[in-house]
Design an enzyme around this catalytic site. Structure first.
Site, PDB file in Angstrom:
ATOM      1  N   ASN A   9     -44.743  70.801 -19.200  1.00 21.10           N
ATOM      2  CA  ASN A   9     -45.471  71.959 -19.721  1.00 21.10           C
ATOM      3  C   ASN A   9     -45.906  72.777 -18.510  1.00 21.10           C
ATOM      4  O   ASN A   9     -46.833  72.400 -17.803  1.00 21.10           O
ATOM      5  CB  ASN A   9     -46.692  71.491 -20.529  1.00 21.10           C
ATOM      6  CG  ASN A   9     -47.585  72.659 -20.938  1.00 21.10           C
ATOM      7  OD1 ASN A   9     -47.196  73.824 -20.801  1.00 21.10           O
ATOM      8  ND2 ASN A   9     -48.772  72.347 -21.441  1.00 21.10           N
ATOM      9  N   TRP A  10     -45.214  73.871 -18.292  1.00 18.09           N
ATOM     10  CA  TRP A  10     -45.469  74.663 -17.073  1.00 18.09           C
ATOM     11  C   TRP A  10     -46.728  75.518 -17.189  1.00 18.09           C
ATOM     12  O   TRP A  10     -47.139  76.130 -16.232  1.00 18.09           O
ATOM     13  CB  TRP A  10     -44.265  75.561 -16.775  1.00 18.09           C
ATOM     14  CG  TRP A  10     -43.038  74.819 -16.351  1.00 18.09           C
ATOM     15  CD1 TRP A  10     -42.826  73.461 -16.371  1.00 18.09           C
ATOM     16  CD2 TRP A  10     -41.830  75.388 -15.836  1.00 18.09           C
ATOM     17  NE1 TRP A  10     -41.575  73.159 -15.903  1.00 18.09           N
ATOM     18  CE2 TRP A  10     -40.941  74.330 -15.572  1.00 18.09           C
ATOM     19  CE3 TRP A  10     -41.410  76.697 -15.598  1.00 18.09           C
ATOM     20  CZ2 TRP A  10     -39.659  74.530 -15.056  1.00 18.09           C
ATOM     21  CZ3 TRP A  10     -40.133  76.910 -15.088  1.00 18.09           C
ATOM     22  CH2 TRP A  10     -39.274  75.838 -14.819  1.00 18.09           C
ATOM     23  N   LYS A  11     -47.269  75.618 -18.399  1.00 20.59           N
ATOM     24  CA  LYS A  11     -48.449  76.463 -18.636  1.00 20.59           C
ATOM     25  C   LYS A  11     -48.144  77.888 -18.147  1.00 20.59           C
ATOM     26  O   LYS A  11     -46.998  78.321 -18.235  1.00 20.59           O
ATOM     27  CB  LYS A  11     -49.674  75.837 -17.989  1.00 20.59           C
ATOM     28  CG  LYS A  11     -49.832  74.358 -18.415  1.00 20.59           C
ATOM     29  CD  LYS A  11     -51.119  73.724 -18.058  1.00 20.59           C
ATOM     30  CE  LYS A  11     -51.123  72.290 -18.569  1.00 20.59           C
ATOM     31  NZ  LYS A  11     -52.373  71.603 -18.353  1.00 20.59           N
ATOM     32  N   HIS A  96     -52.170  72.577 -28.015  1.00 21.81           N
ATOM     33  CA  HIS A  96     -52.594  72.074 -26.706  1.00 21.81           C
ATOM     34  C   HIS A  96     -54.101  72.296 -26.562  1.00 21.81           C
ATOM     35  O   HIS A  96     -54.636  73.287 -27.051  1.00 21.81           O
ATOM     36  CB  HIS A  96     -51.833  72.804 -25.594  1.00 21.81           C
ATOM     37  CG  HIS A  96     -52.040  72.177 -24.258  1.00 21.81           C
ATOM     38  ND1 HIS A  96     -53.168  72.403 -23.512  1.00 21.81           N
ATOM     39  CD2 HIS A  96     -51.285  71.301 -23.555  1.00 21.81           C
ATOM     40  CE1 HIS A  96     -53.094  71.689 -22.390  1.00 21.81           C
ATOM     41  NE2 HIS A  96     -51.952  71.010 -22.400  1.00 21.81           N
ATOM     42  N   GLU A  98     -55.849  73.343 -24.211  1.00 18.10           N
ATOM     43  CA  GLU A  98     -56.227  74.627 -23.607  1.00 18.10           C
ATOM     44  C   GLU A  98     -56.215  75.735 -24.658  1.00 18.10           C
ATOM     45  O   GLU A  98     -57.030  76.650 -24.632  1.00 18.10           O
ATOM     46  CB  GLU A  98     -55.291  74.954 -22.430  1.00 18.10           C
ATOM     47  CG  GLU A  98     -55.624  74.094 -21.217  1.00 18.10           C
ATOM     48  CD  GLU A  98     -54.436  73.761 -20.326  1.00 18.10           C
ATOM     49  OE1 GLU A  98     -53.384  74.408 -20.435  1.00 18.10           O
ATOM     50  OE2 GLU A  98     -54.584  72.823 -19.515  1.00 18.10           O
ATOM     51  N   GLU A 168     -53.233  63.777 -25.382  1.00 16.53           N
ATOM     52  CA  GLU A 168     -53.684  64.313 -24.107  1.00 16.53           C
ATOM     53  C   GLU A 168     -55.213  64.294 -24.068  1.00 16.53           C
ATOM     54  O   GLU A 168     -55.862  65.232 -24.570  1.00 16.53           O
ATOM     55  CB  GLU A 168     -53.190  65.751 -23.940  1.00 16.53           C
ATOM     56  CG  GLU A 168     -51.683  65.870 -23.951  1.00 16.53           C
ATOM     57  CD  GLU A 168     -51.217  67.093 -23.171  1.00 16.53           C
ATOM     58  OE1 GLU A 168     -50.441  66.896 -22.239  1.00 16.53           O
ATOM     59  OE2 GLU A 168     -51.644  68.212 -23.469  1.00 16.53           O
ATOM     60  N   GLY A 174     -55.341  67.978 -15.836  1.00 22.25           N
ATOM     61  CA  GLY A 174     -55.564  68.770 -14.622  1.00 22.25           C
ATOM     62  C   GLY A 174     -56.708  68.282 -13.754  1.00 22.25           C
ATOM     63  O   GLY A 174     -57.162  68.990 -12.862  1.00 22.25           O
ATOM     64  N   SER A 213     -52.709  64.298 -16.101  1.00 20.23           N
ATOM     65  CA  SER A 213     -52.616  63.813 -14.715  1.00 20.23           C
ATOM     66  C   SER A 213     -51.547  62.738 -14.528  1.00 20.23           C
ATOM     67  O   SER A 213     -51.737  61.803 -13.744  1.00 20.23           O
ATOM     68  CB  SER A 213     -53.983  63.328 -14.226  1.00 20.23           C
ATOM     69  OG  SER A 213     -54.902  64.406 -14.205  1.00 20.23           O
ATOM     70  N   GLY A 234     -48.005  68.354 -16.839  1.00 23.69           N
ATOM     71  CA  GLY A 234     -48.405  69.687 -16.399  1.00 23.69           C
ATOM     72  C   GLY A 234     -48.051  69.876 -14.933  1.00 23.69           C
ATOM     73  O   GLY A 234     -46.889  70.087 -14.566  1.00 23.69           O
ATOM     74  N   GLY A 235     -49.059  69.763 -14.068  1.00 21.62           N
ATOM     75  CA  GLY A 235     -48.905  70.064 -12.643  1.00 21.62           C
ATOM     76  C   GLY A 235     -47.687  69.435 -11.982  1.00 21.62           C
ATOM     77  O   GLY A 235     -46.946  70.113 -11.257  1.00 21.62           O
TER      78      GLY A 235
HETATM   79  P1  13P Z   1     -51.610  67.864 -16.017  1.00 22.93           P
HETATM   80  O1  13P Z   1     -50.387  66.979 -15.924  1.00 22.93           O
HETATM   81  O2  13P Z   1     -51.602  68.967 -15.006  1.00 22.93           O
HETATM   82  O3  13P Z   1     -52.874  67.063 -16.024  1.00 22.93           O
HETATM   83  O4  13P Z   1     -51.538  68.608 -17.443  1.00 22.93           O
HETATM   84  C1  13P Z   1     -51.269  67.863 -18.566  1.00 22.93           C
HETATM   85  C2  13P Z   1     -51.013  68.778 -19.698  1.00 22.93           C
HETATM   86  O5  13P Z   1     -51.883  69.510 -20.120  1.00 22.93           O
HETATM   87  C3  13P Z   1     -49.660  68.802 -20.257  1.00 22.93           C
HETATM   88  O6  13P Z   1     -49.612  69.514 -21.447  1.00 22.93           O
END
Ligand code: 13P
Length: 255
Positions: A9-11, A96, A98, A168, A174, A213, A234-235
């Protein structure tokens, strides 16, 4: 046997040019056959077309991070599931945390979006997870139960095989503070038991991804848990080397 699935998930990261470069690197770094694992990336809307081109001959699928539940209409700034299907997206992430916390997404809108994604021929990746406060107050199961009931309200027995769940925990997203393998397994087993109550034995085939994470350093132990069927990253998915190491970790634990 559930197939392992690793999804990036590149956000809100990646211009078109950055997407092209990252997908090129990913294709170079990960050229192994992948019969026992599914891999996908979810870049921003503006990069979906370049993703379609770059991944045309790759084993990597792609998806979007959100959609609207109506096919079209006066919804300024929104993108419909039908439009994403036209781009050949395989997946759409819905609900998600966020989007729930920053953009007012509710279980009700998540359920409508999930139905629209399935209707358009794609698979929703439906996200659930508790906050730190809720975990500390011993409300994790109650929160997950309510999210499952609400966000999956439109998913019937007939189409429950057409979705993916992502657990999640909000406190792990994050933050660099991942759930321990035992915490992940406990939550995943609980989610599966809730799915079983809704869908019976079909729940055994539903993939439940862990997100929060996830890194090459902790992927092995988390992916080794019996109810963890992969990850939503994510990251670490923004670096081809890290993402490939996580994919390989998932492929090895399932083998
Ligand atoms: P991180 O891997 O950056 O913690 O993000 C997880 C996430 O929100 C994937 O959708």
């Amino acid at each position: 046997m559930r197939q392992k699935f690793v999804c990036g998930n590149w956000k809100m990261n990646g211009t078109i040019e950055e997407t092209r470069k990252l997908l090129f690197q990913l294709n170079v770094e990960w050229s192994k056959t992948c019969e026992n694992i599914e891999v996908a990336v979810c870049p921003p809307f503006t990069s979906l077309l370049i993703a379609k081109h770059e991944l045309e001959f790759a084993k990597i699928k792609f998806g979007a991070q959100n959609c609207h539940w109506q096919d079209k209409g006066a919804f300024t700034g929104e993108i419909s599931a039908v439009m994403l299907a036209e781009l050949d997206c395989t997946y759409v992430i819905v609900g998600h945390s966020e989007r729930r916390t920053l953009f007012g997404e509710t279980n009700e809108t998540v359920a409508k979006k999930a139905a629209a994604v399935i209707q358009a021929g794609m698979l929703p990746i439906i996200c659930v997870g508790e906050t730190e406060k809720e975990r500390e107050a011993n409300q994790t199961e109650a929160v997950l139960r309510a999210q499952i009931e609400g966000s999956l309200a439109t998913i019937t027995n007939e189409n429950c095989s057409k979705m993916v769940i992502a657990y999640e925990p909000v406190w792990a997203i994050g933050t660099g503070k991942n759930a321990t393998p035992a915490q992940a397994q406990e939550a995943h087993a609980f989610i599966r038991s809730e799915l079983k109550m809704r869908y019976g034995n079909a729940a055994d085939s539903i993939q439940i991804l862990y997100g929060g994470s996830l890194k090459p350093e902790n992927a092995d132990a988390i992916f080794a848990q019996p109810d963890v069927d992969g990850g939503l990253i994510g990251g670490a998915s923004l670096d081809a080397g890290s993402f490939v190491r996580i994919i390989e970790s998932a492929a090895e634990t399932r083998a």
